[in-house]
Every structure is written in C-alpha cells, then in structure tokens.
Design a protein around this motif. Structure first.
Motif, PDB file in Angstrom:
ATOM      1  N   ALA A 735      -9.207   2.964   0.417  1.00 11.32           N
ATOM      2  CA  ALA A 735      -8.420   1.742   0.221  1.00 11.32           C
ATOM      3  C   ALA A 735      -8.452   1.306  -1.239  1.00 11.32           C
ATOM      4  CB  ALA A 735      -8.960   0.630   1.128  1.00 11.32           C
ATOM      5  N   LYS A 736      -9.635   1.349  -1.868  1.00  5.87           N
ATOM      6  CA  LYS A 736      -9.738   0.992  -3.289  1.00  5.87           C
ATOM      7  C   LYS A 736      -8.901   1.929  -4.139  1.00  5.87           C
ATOM      8  CE  LYS A 736     -14.394  -1.036  -3.267  1.00  5.87           C
ATOM      9  NZ  LYS A 736     -15.783  -0.875  -3.779  1.00  5.87           N
ATOM     10  N   CYS A 737      -9.012   3.223  -3.830  1.00  2.00           N
ATOM     11  CA  CYS A 737      -8.263   4.224  -4.587  1.00  2.00           C
ATOM     12  C   CYS A 737      -6.766   3.959  -4.516  1.00  2.00           C
ATOM     13  CB  CYS A 737      -8.599   5.612  -4.036  1.00  2.00           C
ATOM     14  SG  CYS A 737      -7.434   6.907  -4.472  1.00  2.00           S
ATOM     15  N   MET A 742      -2.102   2.760  -7.241  1.00  2.00           N
ATOM     16  CA  MET A 742      -0.707   2.348  -7.186  1.00  2.00           C
ATOM     17  C   MET A 742      -0.437   1.189  -8.129  1.00  2.00           C
ATOM     18  SD  MET A 742       0.761   4.481  -5.222  1.00  2.00           S
ATOM     19  CE  MET A 742       2.353   3.678  -5.043  1.00  2.00           C
ATOM     20  N   GLY A 743      -1.402   0.232  -8.171  1.00  2.00           N
ATOM     21  CA  GLY A 743      -1.205  -0.917  -9.064  1.00  2.00           C
ATOM     22  C   GLY A 743      -1.133  -0.499 -10.518  1.00  2.00           C
ATOM     23  N   GLU A 744      -2.069   0.316 -10.965  1.00  2.00           N
ATOM     24  CA  GLU A 744      -2.088   0.716 -12.370  1.00  2.00           C
ATOM     25  C   GLU A 744      -0.964   1.688 -12.714  1.00  2.00           C
ATOM     26  OE1 GLU A 744      -5.951   2.180 -13.291  1.00  2.00           O
ATOM     27  OE2 GLU A 744      -6.930   0.214 -13.096  1.00  2.00           O
ATOM     28  N   VAL A 777       2.169   9.266 -13.345  1.00  2.00           N
ATOM     29  CA  VAL A 777       2.104  10.463 -12.502  1.00  2.00           C
ATOM     30  C   VAL A 777       0.699  10.650 -11.927  1.00  2.00           C
ATOM     31  CG1 VAL A 777       2.396  12.957 -12.462  1.00  2.00           C
ATOM     32  CG2 VAL A 777       3.959  11.541 -13.814  1.00  2.00           C
ATOM     33  N   GLY A 778      -0.309  10.600 -12.817  1.00  2.00           N
ATOM     34  CA  GLY A 778      -1.675  10.888 -12.397  1.00  2.00           C
ATOM     35  C   GLY A 778      -2.226   9.865 -11.431  1.00  2.00           C
ATOM     36  N   LYS A 779      -2.035   8.585 -11.720  1.00  2.00           N
ATOM     37  CA  LYS A 779      -2.622   7.554 -10.859  1.00  2.00           C
ATOM     38  C   LYS A 779      -1.886   7.431  -9.534  1.00  2.00           C
ATOM     39  CE  LYS A 779      -4.734   5.018 -14.651  1.00  2.00           C
ATOM     40  NZ  LYS A 779      -4.918   3.756 -15.381  1.00  2.00           N
ATOM     41  N   MET A 780      -0.588   7.700  -9.553  1.00  2.24           N
ATOM     42  CA  MET A 780       0.136   7.672  -8.287  1.00  2.24           C
ATOM     43  C   MET A 780      -0.301   8.844  -7.408  1.00  2.24           C
ATOM     44  SD  MET A 780       4.268   7.344  -7.698  1.00  2.24           S
ATOM     45  CE  MET A 780       4.301   5.829  -8.645  1.00  2.24           C
ATOM     46  N   ALA A 781      -0.493  10.024  -8.044  1.00  2.00           N
ATOM     47  CA  ALA A 781      -0.989  11.180  -7.276  1.00  2.00           C
ATOM     48  C   ALA A 781      -2.396  10.918  -6.756  1.00  2.00           C
ATOM     49  CB  ALA A 781      -0.967  12.432  -8.156  1.00  2.00           C
TER      50      ALA A 781
END
Length: 857
Positions: A735-737, A742-744, A777-781
């Motif tokens: 959940a934190k991930c 997604m936020g960042e 790209v990276g944080k959404m993945a």
C-alpha cells in the motif's frame, strides 16, 4: 536464483582479479620507550633494509597473499558494495568499568583453528563463567581434554585441525594451488567445512555429549573462521559477538593482512577495498556450502552473492579484537562496535616440569625457544637440519618444540627437544622465541619481554611478524619456504642483541597496564542488544519464550514456562520462542535491469534443475533401493538399527516364493514403485511451486526493488517500507509503495525541473526534466509491481513460517528440555512452584484486557 548469481560472481572474479605472488620486507628500528607503533602505511611502502625474499623466485614460492590491483574492475565494483558504516562521535569505551549482566546466559563459543586459536578463548570462557554465565566451548574433537581441563563445557564440531593446518601450509592464500585442485583437496576441505557447520549448529541446541545436560544458546561468541556464527544466530534470533586476533574489518589505515597492494591509487581507498576482496574470495569458496547448509539444516533462505561477503558489516555485528593496542592501535575510522582490548592471557598453569627440562634450564644461560606449534610441515627433517645448523653457527642453547610436525631426530649438545609445555611457564625462562607467528604465541612472548622472530606460514602470521619487526622487538619475518640456516642464524643474533631486548622489554611494560580478557568481557556485556529481556516473573533468568494472553505478551524464562506448563497455567499453542536479536537478511537490488535479469535467469535455472529432478529423483530412489536390498559387509548397527529389522509377514507364512499368488506383485517391487512415483510427484510439485513463485513473487519483487532504488542513482530519495515478514507487513508495504509511487510519479515531472532550475539555472532545469521523466516511468512501474510483489512476498513468508520445519522443532524441543533440566536444579535449591504461579497471576491480573477464563488456562 542465488546459484546463477554466484556463478556470475566467479566468472567476474577470475576475469577481474590479478593474482600475483609477492612479498613485503620491513626495516628494523627499535622504538623509543614511549613511542607509538609506526603507521602501517609506512611499513607497506618500506623498501630499505634487509629483504628476506631478495633473489628468490617469489612467483613460485610465496606467502600466498592476494594482490589487490587498485586499477582492476573488481576493486571498483567492490568499493560500491562494501557497506559504509556511519560513525558516531562517541568517546572510547572505558575498558576498566565493571559491567555485570543482570542474569545468567548460556553462551556458546565457536572456534575453528589450532590450539593457539583455542587457548585465548579458554581464558575468556573462564572469565565469563566467573560472571555467572554457562559457557560451552565448541571446537574440534581433538581439543576436548584441553578444554575440559579448564573446567569448561566442551562440544565437538568435527573437522580435523591437522588436515586443516596441512592444507593451509600447502595453500597459504585464498587461491588454492593447482596441485591441491588435482589432488581433490578442495572438495575435502569443503566436506570438512560442511561437517563443522553442522557441528556448530548442534553446539547451539544439543545436549552435552557426555553428561546429557540440555543446552540452548542465549548468545554466540565466535572467531570469524568458524563461519557458522551469523547463520546460527539468525536461526535462533540471539546476539552474536565476534572476537579475533587479526584485523577483519575494513579500514583505510592498513590493508587486510591477507592482501598485498599494487598499482598505487589513493592509499586509504585501496586499504579499505582490500578487505572486500578478501571477503569476496572467501565467500566464493564457501558460499555454496553455506547456502546448502542454510537450506537443509536451518530452513533459511539462501544468501545472494552480493550480500554474503559483506554480511557482518551490513548487520553491524560487534567485534572485539584481542591484540594489544601497544602493537596496533585501534584505527580511528572504526565505529564504536569495533574494539581493540588487548591480548587474552590465561593464568599461568600449575606446571611441574620434567626433571630433564629442569636440568637443561639450570645447566647454562637461558636458551632460546624454537617451535611451530600446530603447523604440519611437508618435510620436518629438512626444517630440523636448518634449526640445528643455525644453533651450531651461533653457539647458543635452544629448546626445540616437536609440535605437530614431530621435529627432532638429530642430536646436538646444546639442544633439547620438547613435547607439550605451557608457554606461560616456559617463556619466562628463555632468552628469545622463534615461532610461526600465531597470535597467542606472539602475545605470550611479548608479555614476558622476549625478542621474537617469526617464520610465517599463512593467515595472520606474516602480519604479526611485520608488527613485531616494526616495533623493533625482532627481525623482519622470513617465510618458511625461504628460510635457511644462514638467515636463521642472523635472526638469532639480532634477537639476542641489546636493541631487540630493549624494544621487547618496552612492549612488555606497556602491556602490563592492559587487561585484555576483562576488557573483552566488558565489551561483550556492553554490546548485548536491548531486545535481550528479563523474565517477567523470575528476573534472574533471561526471557526464552513469548506467551500471548489476550492482547498482552509476556516474556518468560525457560524455568518459569515449565512451572506454568506443569500446572496447566499456560497452553503450549500460546507459546513461541523469543528472539532477543532477530536478524534480517534481504537481497539488495542495484537497479531494475540487473534485478530483473538476475531474478529471471535464476528462476530459469531453478526450473530446469527442478524439471530434471522429475527423472533423476526416481532414478536415485531406484539406485538407493537396490543398494539397500543387497546385504553389505560394511553395514553397521548404527546404519540399520536392529529394532527396524522387522521380518516380512508374507515370508513367515509361506515356505517358498512360489506360494505367493502370481497375480500379486512382489511387496518390495510395490514399495520401490511407490517410492519412485512419490519422488517424481514431489519433483513435479517443486517445478509447479517454483514456477508460480517466480512468476507471481520473485521476478516482480526483483523488478519492484530495482525500480525502488532507481531514484538513488540520480540522487533522489529511496523509500524504505520496512521488513516484510508476513502477509500483514507485506500488505502495508504494498500500500505504501503504491501510494508513494503513484503520487511522486505525477509530481516529479514538475518538481524535479523546478528544483534543478533553482539550484543550477538552465542546466539544472534540463537535468530536472530528465529526472522527472525517468521518475514518471520508474515510480509508476514501481507502484504497479510493488502492489502485487510485496503482499506476495508476505504471503510466501507467512506460509513458510507456518510450516513446522525441522529447525523450529529442534529449537522448541531443546528449549523445553533445557527448561526441565534447569527447573529440576532450581527446585533442588529451594524453588517453590506456588511462588512462581502466584507471581504469574499477579502479573496478568494487572492487565484488565486479559480474559480470565479457563480457555486460556
């Protein structure tokens, strides 16, 4: 997965590491009475003075050290892998302060090595025992009488120290010679290490092999070559403290004693990396053996190649180094959990020498002592000739210890051959000592102010030879392969000269103010973790169990728990072994590409291996069944107990095989077919399990972790979601991930350019745009993968921990047995069960959330 990573590591190792056989010489300069030892950097750069290796073919005969090439790819890679320790500005610990534990601990001390390695820990064990602890020395079977004579408990871990010493003499460095590889000695050493690993684990939980008294370790003390220490500590969840006689922790002040440096580079950086190179090589030789043992005996996950060599640094395991700071002061870049306390000395034994030794000592001036202790020489006759010739050249008297090599056989008027004799007694009666450079022997000679000449063979012996020479208390060390009578005679003349006598006396004076054993005891107590709790009912004992009652958890000792179990005041299914120092080992990923590729290839290898087992395991069962069906003259009652040899019922009812109906298959054939089918089914199930685990958990988790650390590559913050140990923590991490990722991913595209422009103008704005795009790209993945991977990892670990595996059963059974034994002892001393029960009732009645019902009782 781990196996593929290890194979890649080996390939990279041999490609990057340049092994060159080389030696270092040191000059001799007596120290002024109050001078500090010279810096190690000056020693390793010294090229003046007498060089004992000059003119020798050091590419063929060498001291076996590993050359660390500062320009190699391996050094650059390892410099990024070795954990950087955050140093705290703490004052040095006061070794003289008394530190007393509030309760008695069961402490196992695991030691691998020779008698010189064992002896210092006997002094430590005796001191800890005086503090009320129960001490078990776990080492090779050979040393049982030696340990038991010190009134300490002994547990045999296996392994043959004679063979180990012989192997080390032939292969003094970490890279074995081709002759040893051809002779199969590496496989023998690995088998010996596997035996010792199993023995070390049993030493933590097995009863005393003689008295049968149960034992479960509350803490572990070990020397690093025992290797099992951290894994046993993880399995039990108990504190670990390492103690050693040579530097094994990275520092920029001097290189690892098993490393030589070349190709320049920044001196502190190369010194620091040399420790990583040595750790890396050691793990390459034993990593497979250790991981197999972790899986089969401890039910622990394998350790990745990137984590194994640096595990102790990552976990910040406390070290106490037992050498004198008068010789080697503590490096100023070591953290507070690394201490230098002084040599470990035991009290001089009550020794009555043989009449022949008394006569020899009194018949002339004090002789010199020559001995190589536990070293096993290939050609002891040649060494004896060298010693005798050097004695005759110098005209001195000598005592020569036969040692494990059985030196002797040549008569000489001024020489007496010795069998076992305590160094603490003997070194007070000689004029100088010549030996192999074991830390204990070196310390004992310097303790009594005796000039020392060291003939090193392997390990830390060259290091101590260099340190003695640097302080002027002896000449430069000469490796045994380069020793001859002329060089030995020169060394003897230096030792009996005034400069060496004065320098050795100065060291002895400074060492008189040290109390290494007591300082080590204080260090051990000082580094015990905060999680080591007292029993809430009987505070004189440590907590070994956690008992749940409603929303409350109680920490109980083994004794209190057994009393309450006897009177049915607690239920076994509410009890869980308490881990005072849980150890968490995670496989760190460096980036998404390497994370996904290593996990994917590792998964592929595991699937292929498991698929092969579908055919191989039935074949293996068939071979085993066939071999056990044939009688063998080598079978023993130990292999096949008589109680298990039950006759086949149909053979007793029938007078011949023809009386069996032809339509009925032979029972042995039925059993064999069933066993083969079962083996095939298990292998098939393993394939399916690994397939699902890899697709659903392992590969997504490796990718998620790779994307998690990706921002760190461009200087951004890397989030930590905590350790995933079950489905609850996995769900929270997922959940934190998802929320943070997604936020960042939406904010970074705007925030990164703004922050870059504010710091560096147009260039910073452009850099920020790149960071923001990568972040999207990276944080959404990461968010998408982590939402599935972390809960999956938690579920996998919950299922794994719910299985009653062999290790858990062993620990629970050992805790109960130790509790029953201790309770019997305490009852003999006057303990009343009613008092314990009353204290427990008072404890849980204070908590109004507790359900006072018979369901719990």
């Amino acid at each position: 997965m781990a196996s593929w990573e290890r194979s890649c590591g080996k390939a990279a190792l041999w490609k990057c590491l340049h092994i060159e056989r080389r030696s270092i010489s040191f000059t001799n300069s007596p120290m002024e009475p109050h001078d500090q030892p010279p810096p190690y950097e000056a020693l390793s750069n010294s090229s003046e003075g007498s060089n004992p290796w000059e003119g020798q073919d050091t590419h063929v005969k060498d001291d076996g050290r590993v050359v660390v090439d500062a320009n190699s790819k391996l050094c650059r890679t390892l410099s990024r892998l070795i954990p950087r320790v955050q140093h705290e500005n703490l004052p040095p610990p006061a070794h003289t302060e008394p530190t007393h534990p509030p309760y008695r601990l069961n402490i196992v001390i695991q030691i691998v090595g020779s008698r010189g390695d064992i002896q210092p820990f006997l002094a430590l064990g005796t001191a800890l025992q005086a503090h009320g602890h129960r001490i078990r020395i776990a080492t090779h079977d050979t040393f049982a009488p030696f340990v038991q004579a010190s009134n300490l408990e002994f547990y045999p871990i296996g392994g043959n120290p004679n063979q180990l010493m012989a192997y080390m003499v032939k292969n003094p460095g970490l890279i074995p010679r081709m002759k040893s590889i051809r002779a199969g000695e590496i496989a023998k050493k690995q088998q010996m290490m596997a035996e010792m690993l199993r023995g070390c684990w049993q030493s933590c939980i097995a009863p005393d092999p003689v008295s049968g008294t149960p034992f479960v370790a509350d803490a572990i003390i070990a020397n690093p070559p025992s290797f099992a220490h951290v894994h046993c500590a993880q399995a039990l969840g108990v504190p670990l403290h390492l103690m050693f006689t040579m530097p094994w922790s990275a520092t920029g002040r001097f290189p690892h004693p098993l490393a030589n440096l070349r190709n320049g580079g920044e001196r502190e950086w190369v010194n620091w990396v040399s420790y990583g190179v040595v750790d890396w090589l050691a793990w390459q030789g034993l990593g497979d053996v250790i991981n197999d043992w972790r899986k089969n005996d401890l039910n622990l996950e394998p350790i990745a190649m990137s984590e194994g060599p640096f595990l102790l640094q990552t976990l910040k395991v406390p070290y106490t180094y037992c050498w004198s700071p008068a010789l080697v002061p503590k490096p100023d870049d070591w953290p507070a959990n690394l201490e230098v306390c002084g040599f470990f000395f035991r009290d001089p034994p009550d020794y009555k020498p043989p009449a022949a030794l008394e006569t020899f000592l009194s018949s002339g001036p004090p002789p010199i002592y020559i001995g190589f202790g536990s070293i096993v020489l290939d050609d002891p006759e040649k060494m004896t000739r060298i010693l005798i010739e050097a004695v005759q050249q110098t005209g001195i008297r000598a005592l020569i210890s036969r040692g494990w090599s059985k030196l002797g056989g040549i008569d000489c008027e001024n020489v007496m051959y010795l069998d076992d004799c305590p160094h603490e007694w003997l070194f007070q009666r000689v004029s100088a000592v010549i030996h192999h450079g074991g830390a204990g022997t070196t310390a004992c000679g310097l303790r009594y102010g005796r000039p020392t000449f060291i003939v090193p063979f392997f390990g830390d012996q060259p290091f101590w030879g260099e340190m003695v020479a640097a302080n002027g208390a002896g000449p430069s060390p000469i490796p045994h392969e380069h020793l001859d009578a002329e060089k030995l005679a020169q060394a003897i003349r230096y030792c009996i000269g005034p400069d060496a006598m004065r320098a050795a006396g100065d060291i002895a004076t400074r060492m008189q103010h040290e109390s290494g054993v007591q300082a080590a005891v204080a260090s051990f107590h000082r580094n015990l973790p905060a999680g080591l709790k007292k029993c809430e009912i009987m505070p004189q004992f440590p907590a070994s169990w956690v008992v749940k009652k409603g929303k409350k958890k109680y920490h109980l000792s083994k004794v209190a728990a057994e009393v309450l179990l006897d009177h049915m005041k607690i239920s076994r299914d509410k009890m869980k072994p308490y881990q005072s120092n849980p150890i968490i080992i995670e496989n760190e990923r460096w980036d998404p590409i390497t994370g996904i590729s290593s996990a994917g290839l590792g998964w592929t290898v595991d699937i292929l291996k498991a698929s092969g087992d579908i055919v191989y395991q039935p074949y293996k069962v068939m071979r085993q069944e066939g071999s056990t069906s044939r009688p063998s003259s080598r079978s023993t009652d130990r292999e096949t107990p008589l109680s298990n040899l039950t006759p086949e019922p149909h053979l007793h009812k029938s007078k011949s095989m023809s009386s069996i109906p032809p339509s009925t298959p032979h029972p042995q054939a039925q059993s064999k077919a069933a066993a083969m089918a079962s083996a095939s089914a298990k292998a098939t199930g393993k394939v399916l399990t690994k397939y699902v685990s890899g697709i659903m958990v392992d590969i997504p988790l490796a990718a998620a972790e790779g994307f998690r650390v990706l921002p760190g590559l461009y200087g951004d913050k890397v989030h930590d979601y905590g350790h995933v140990k079950d489905w609850k923590t996995g769900t929270i991490a997922g959940a934190k991930c998802f929320a943070l990722g997604m936020g960042e991913s939406f904010t970074d595209i705007f925030y990164q350019p703004y922050r870059g422009a504010k710091a560096n103008g147009a260039v910073g704005f452009a850099t920020g745009m790149v960071k923001g795009t990568v972040g999207v790209v990276g944080k959404m993945a990461h968010a998408g993968l982590g939402l599935v991977a972390y809960p999956g990892q938690g579920i996998k670990r919950t299922i794994r921990s719910s299985w009653k595996n062999k290790r858990q059963k062993e620990i629970v059974a050992a805790l109960h047995a130790d509790g029953v034994s201790t309770l019997r002892h305490e009852r003999g001393r006057g303990l009343k069960d009613a008092v314990v029960i009353d204290l427990f009732r008072q404890l849980w009645q204070k908590d109004d959330t507790v359900d006072d019902s018979d369901d719990y009782l």
